[in-house]
Design an enzyme around this catalytic site. Sequence first.
Site, PDB file in Angstrom:
ATOM      1  N   GLN A 215      -3.582  -5.729  19.961  1.00 46.25           N
ATOM      2  CA  GLN A 215      -3.317  -4.381  19.446  1.00 46.25           C
ATOM      3  C   GLN A 215      -3.991  -3.298  20.298  1.00 46.25           C
ATOM      4  O   GLN A 215      -3.371  -2.284  20.650  1.00 46.25           O
ATOM      5  CB  GLN A 215      -3.804  -4.287  17.998  1.00 46.25           C
ATOM      6  CG  GLN A 215      -3.480  -2.972  17.300  1.00 46.25           C
ATOM      7  CD  GLN A 215      -3.935  -2.966  15.832  1.00 46.25           C
ATOM      8  OE1 GLN A 215      -4.393  -3.987  15.314  1.00 46.25           O
ATOM      9  NE2 GLN A 215      -3.789  -1.835  15.171  1.00 46.25           N
TER      10      GLN A 215
ATOM     11  N   GLU B  40     -13.281  -4.310   9.993  1.00 45.56           N
ATOM     12  CA  GLU B  40     -14.146  -3.360   9.295  1.00 45.56           C
ATOM     13  C   GLU B  40     -15.373  -4.059   8.712  1.00 45.56           C
ATOM     14  O   GLU B  40     -16.499  -3.571   8.834  1.00 45.56           O
ATOM     15  CB  GLU B  40     -13.373  -2.665   8.168  1.00 45.56           C
ATOM     16  CG  GLU B  40     -12.217  -1.816   8.652  1.00 45.56           C
ATOM     17  CD  GLU B  40     -11.304  -1.424   7.495  1.00 45.56           C
ATOM     18  OE1 GLU B  40     -11.711  -0.615   6.655  1.00 45.56           O
ATOM     19  OE2 GLU B  40     -10.168  -1.949   7.433  1.00 45.56           O
TER      20      GLU B  40
ATOM     21  N   GLU C 179      -3.067  -5.890   1.796  1.00 40.92           N
ATOM     22  CA  GLU C 179      -2.118  -4.830   1.465  1.00 40.92           C
ATOM     23  C   GLU C 179      -1.343  -5.187   0.202  1.00 40.92           C
ATOM     24  O   GLU C 179      -1.323  -6.340  -0.231  1.00 40.92           O
ATOM     25  CB  GLU C 179      -1.101  -4.637   2.600  1.00 40.92           C
ATOM     26  CG  GLU C 179      -1.708  -4.337   3.954  1.00 40.92           C
ATOM     27  CD  GLU C 179      -0.710  -3.761   4.953  1.00 40.92           C
ATOM     28  OE1 GLU C 179       0.388  -3.357   4.528  1.00 40.92           O
ATOM     29  OE2 GLU C 179      -1.045  -3.715   6.151  1.00 40.92           O
TER      30      GLU C 179
ATOM     31  N   GLU D 173      -5.093  -8.187   6.995  1.00 40.08           N
ATOM     32  CA  GLU D 173      -5.064  -6.859   6.382  1.00 40.08           C
ATOM     33  C   GLU D 173      -4.618  -7.044   4.939  1.00 40.08           C
ATOM     34  O   GLU D 173      -3.517  -7.535   4.671  1.00 40.08           O
ATOM     35  CB  GLU D 173      -4.144  -5.902   7.156  1.00 40.08           C
ATOM     36  CG  GLU D 173      -4.701  -5.551   8.530  1.00 40.08           C
ATOM     37  CD  GLU D 173      -4.094  -4.295   9.157  1.00 40.08           C
ATOM     38  OE1 GLU D 173      -3.009  -3.875   8.730  1.00 40.08           O
ATOM     39  OE2 GLU D 173      -4.736  -3.731  10.075  1.00 40.08           O
TER      40      GLU D 173
ATOM     41  N   ARG E  52      -6.195  -8.170  16.887  1.00 39.06           N
ATOM     42  CA  ARG E  52      -6.868  -6.910  17.265  1.00 39.06           C
ATOM     43  C   ARG E  52      -6.968  -6.707  18.764  1.00 39.06           C
ATOM     44  O   ARG E  52      -6.919  -5.566  19.243  1.00 39.06           O
ATOM     45  CB  ARG E  52      -8.271  -6.858  16.658  1.00 39.06           C
ATOM     46  CG  ARG E  52      -8.320  -6.910  15.160  1.00 39.06           C
ATOM     47  CD  ARG E  52      -7.618  -5.727  14.522  1.00 39.06           C
ATOM     48  NE  ARG E  52      -7.661  -5.843  13.069  1.00 39.06           N
ATOM     49  CZ  ARG E  52      -6.875  -5.139  12.258  1.00 39.06           C
ATOM     50  NH1 ARG E  52      -5.987  -4.284  12.756  1.00 39.06           N
ATOM     51  NH2 ARG E  52      -6.962  -5.291  10.954  1.00 39.06           N
TER      52      ARG E  52
ATOM     53  N   ASP F  95      -1.038  -8.571   6.233  1.00 35.46           N
ATOM     54  CA  ASP F  95      -0.491  -8.120   7.511  1.00 35.46           C
ATOM     55  C   ASP F  95      -1.412  -8.639   8.619  1.00 35.46           C
ATOM     56  O   ASP F  95      -2.228  -7.896   9.170  1.00 35.46           O
ATOM     57  CB  ASP F  95      -0.435  -6.587   7.490  1.00 35.46           C
ATOM     58  CG  ASP F  95       0.102  -6.013   8.785  1.00 35.46           C
ATOM     59  OD1 ASP F  95       0.827  -6.713   9.493  1.00 35.46           O
ATOM     60  OD2 ASP F  95      -0.228  -4.838   9.067  1.00 35.46           O
TER      61      ASP F  95
ATOM     62  N   LYS G 114       1.291  -7.591  15.484  1.00 31.79           N
ATOM     63  CA  LYS G 114       1.604  -7.714  14.058  1.00 31.79           C
ATOM     64  C   LYS G 114       2.817  -8.605  13.804  1.00 31.79           C
ATOM     65  O   LYS G 114       2.964  -9.133  12.708  1.00 31.79           O
ATOM     66  CB  LYS G 114       1.945  -6.325  13.495  1.00 31.79           C
ATOM     67  CG  LYS G 114       0.891  -5.262  13.725  1.00 31.79           C
ATOM     68  CD  LYS G 114      -0.192  -5.357  12.701  1.00 31.79           C
ATOM     69  CE  LYS G 114      -1.099  -4.136  12.748  1.00 31.79           C
ATOM     70  NZ  LYS G 114      -1.975  -4.099  11.567  1.00 31.79           N
TER      71      LYS G 114
ATOM     72  N   ASP H 289       5.537  -0.336   7.342  1.00 34.90           N
ATOM     73  CA  ASP H 289       4.142  -0.447   6.940  1.00 34.90           C
ATOM     74  C   ASP H 289       3.496   0.935   6.974  1.00 34.90           C
ATOM     75  O   ASP H 289       3.576   1.638   7.987  1.00 34.90           O
ATOM     76  CB  ASP H 289       3.410  -1.421   7.871  1.00 34.90           C
ATOM     77  CG  ASP H 289       2.187  -2.023   7.202  1.00 34.90           C
ATOM     78  OD1 ASP H 289       2.053  -1.907   5.969  1.00 34.90           O
ATOM     79  OD2 ASP H 289       1.360  -2.618   7.918  1.00 34.90           O
TER      80      ASP H 289
ATOM     81  N   HIS I 198      -9.720   3.009   5.291  1.00 39.78           N
ATOM     82  CA  HIS I 198      -9.323   2.130   6.412  1.00 39.78           C
ATOM     83  C   HIS I 198      -9.035   2.959   7.668  1.00 39.78           C
ATOM     84  O   HIS I 198      -9.487   2.613   8.761  1.00 39.78           O
ATOM     85  CB  HIS I 198      -8.085   1.322   6.023  1.00 39.78           C
ATOM     86  CG  HIS I 198      -7.489   0.540   7.160  1.00 39.78           C
ATOM     87  ND1 HIS I 198      -8.126  -0.533   7.737  1.00 39.78           N
ATOM     88  CD2 HIS I 198      -6.314   0.688   7.840  1.00 39.78           C
ATOM     89  CE1 HIS I 198      -7.371  -1.022   8.721  1.00 39.78           C
ATOM     90  NE2 HIS I 198      -6.277  -0.298   8.802  1.00 39.78           N
TER      91      HIS I 198
ATOM     92  N   THR J 170       3.725 -12.192   8.781  1.00 36.04           N
ATOM     93  CA  THR J 170       3.294 -11.353   7.659  1.00 36.04           C
ATOM     94  C   THR J 170       3.544 -12.203   6.417  1.00 36.04           C
ATOM     95  O   THR J 170       4.636 -12.743   6.269  1.00 36.04           O
ATOM     96  CB  THR J 170       4.127 -10.061   7.584  1.00 36.04           C
ATOM     97  OG1 THR J 170       4.050  -9.377   8.840  1.00 36.04           O
ATOM     98  CG2 THR J 170       3.645  -9.147   6.470  1.00 36.04           C
TER      99      THR J 170
END
Lengths: 442, 442
Positions: free
Chosen positions: A251, A384, A212, A210, A248, A244, A264, A138, A145, A268
Amino acid sequence: MPLLNETHDPALRSWVASAHRAGTDFPIQNLPFAVFRRKGSLEAWRGGVAIGDQIVDLAAAAALAVFDGPAGMAALAGSQDKLNALMARGQPAWRALRLALSRGLREGAAEQRQLQACLVPQAEAEYDVPARIGDYTDFYTSVHHATNIGRLFRPDNPLLPNYKWVPIGYHGRASSIGVSGQAFRRPQGQTLPPGAAQPVAGPCKRLDIELELGVFIGEGNALGGPVAIAQAEDHVFGICLLNDWSARDIQAWEYQPLGPFLSKSFATTISPWIVTLEALAPYRAPFQRPEGDPQPLPYLDCAAHREAGSLDIQLQVELLTPRMREAGHAPATLCRTSYRHAYWTLAQMVTHHTVNGCNLQPGDLLGSGTLSGPTLDQAGALIELTGGGKQPVALPGGEQRTFLEDGDSVVLRGWCEKPGAARIGFGLCEGTVLPALQAPQR
Amino acid sequence: MPLLNETHDPALRSWVASAHRAGTDFPIQNLPFAVFRRKGSLEAWRGGVAIGDQIVDLAAAAALAVFDGPAGMAALAGSQDKLNALMARGQPAWRALRLALSRGLREGAAEQRQLQACLVPQAEAEYDVPARIGDYTDFYTSVHHATNIGRLFRPDNPLLPNYKWVPIGYHGRASSIGVSGQAFRRPQGQTLPPGAAQPVAGPCKRLDIELELGVFIGEGNALGGPVAIAQAEDHVFGICLLNDWSARDIQAWEYQPLGPFLSKSFATTISPWIVTLEALAPYRAPFQRPEGDPQPLPYLDCAAHREAGSLDIQLQVELLTPRMREAGHAPATLCRTSYRHAYWTLAQMVTHHTVNGCNLQPGDLLGSGTLSGPTLDQAGALIELTGGGKQPVALPGGEQRTFLEDGDSVVLRGWCEKPGAARIGFGLCEGTVLPALQAPQR
């Protein structure tokens, strides 16, 4: 670099009527690949190519010997339960098959009767992960971002000094990659609650998405043999959508010093259809680094690469909660952006990945990283969009969300569209959050 | 937890005479697995079990139907070109095969004539990576390594606050894992020279080793189904030696914020032989956390786990330079340590890896992380042994080294030894550095 050829002609008409429906993702100019079988059947998984609302079954086409020469060999390679063999054959094989399919699916084609017998309606199909993914990497190619999330994790130091030099990436988990429709349990893990001195174990409280793109590698490179930037795109089989999913809170507590891991690796999700770079050729967009930014080091730069530019792929994230589903609401759009805002290109990802001699193999998957655009409403992650979970997003029916709740479904969409070219779509990438297990087992 | 049984009896004698040679790694109490074929031949790769200086060819044993029942099925599964099928059969199958081999290789065994026909001398064999490694995860289980290296990368903040709570790990690159004997080109990459404002691309100048153990997963777990700590070891097929070659200058520039990437992915070397947990049962060692350290969270702790303790595996790193080779010097020992100093156990690695629902699959590989011991001469990496490249190591013949030079070979060795138990060895894990390519290609 892929140039425009007869397969891109927007005037092409197929004898598959649904390929002309307004807004279809799969006109005759697209022809993306997937692995499918009839829903609920015990049929063998095999490769297929989308046209309108149908799938050309490559195993059937190979059995009927619809194509000969390199296209026939490619269709045979694409008949297997994963596309790795087709990917390994390299760009000339994919191009030959695309051209043969484009010609055979056109109005008046001699192959119509044979190909008609190879069609399976998409409504009757289910899909599998299209390749045996040996390694999944990844990247982190959106500077927006990186800046947005850097500000939340390191307020004093949002964009690290290496960002504009190094196409940052890390190894991801291949085993938990699933195809659109994946439902997964909310992960358990260790988190450090705000203000606490000691961590606790329990269900993730800040479950995020996420947005992607996923890049499937076609032909690989030998261990010790880097791929030059001018040849890098020749190693790309095609592109899919990729979510993804990210925990949080897990993480934040685990990621130093070796990077994200369990935050993660629980799931996925990718879209089943892989759109080839050749299909995307009309949507090349000029790319220029912002004034004052350093030029890439020579190994990441060449004239042909600068000319190829980026890809203007429109991207959208939608959310549907259980309550919205019950009330009959349509999914809410969380963000809209374009892949053209990425700071590093596909070719730079491939070349950087191999500069140390690392070998890429057919079927390997590269993620683009979250593709947030320059403004905050173009951000590809809830962390975000909600300012770190502080400003909830309002949803139809009066609900709001900071992070995902149980039962929430997220849909990613991607497409290219402009006057004078056929619309090229990516289909859907959908995933759903199931409740956590009661407790980590003892 | 594996208990001692008849296969561990140090008085057992094999009809294979070399199994009794003093210092052999492979007495009848060991019986590790590998994938092999005759050197330079076009024979099929297949599974084998070491005994003295011989290999029991599992494909030959299956063809001759030497064993029946579960052991026979296991030998058949072990006949393939990778051990994944054998690994997937689970612990009862491995145990049955071990017991049958132990009995069949003993003096006076009825199976002697048949098994004799299945022996291939190790001197005539070459080895392959023993499993199709779907995912490779590298942990960071030595608190001494984490502290030593943390001091070099972050002098003010060596051991991060999560270390004593989280068995830190990250995803590694599976494609570039090779077996002992691997020779690889010095990697190219981006580095930031000391004091420079801008990075340069070029060959790595600080090429290092990492002394690790590799843990092969046997039976996997379903996505969404964590492995409880009390069952975690049942999922471990066995252990090998692992050298996680590391480009320290590339690492320092790339590793923030997502962790090491190209600094590791150019090559990882493992020993061909996988020693089972059952063979290691006599070498359980008590483990206690240092006074004042937090107890592990409940999901990483249980009575059976505390009782199982750690494993006292002796480890050694040796270096041979081209000049030493030419002058006939023996390899120089760079460090000696034991696996018993690790802060997190095998079981904790497995359970933590799956607490979020991540699925481990048969053949997956977990690295222990660099196994540095409590004193600096027990450090498993040159960056620690040389104080960050400042105090060179002296070698026979007057040479010295801070980091590896072209032509250098590194050998890892591992073994268990104590009175009243048979010596259990791991064989060798050797790798050699080749010169870099002239320049990153354009």
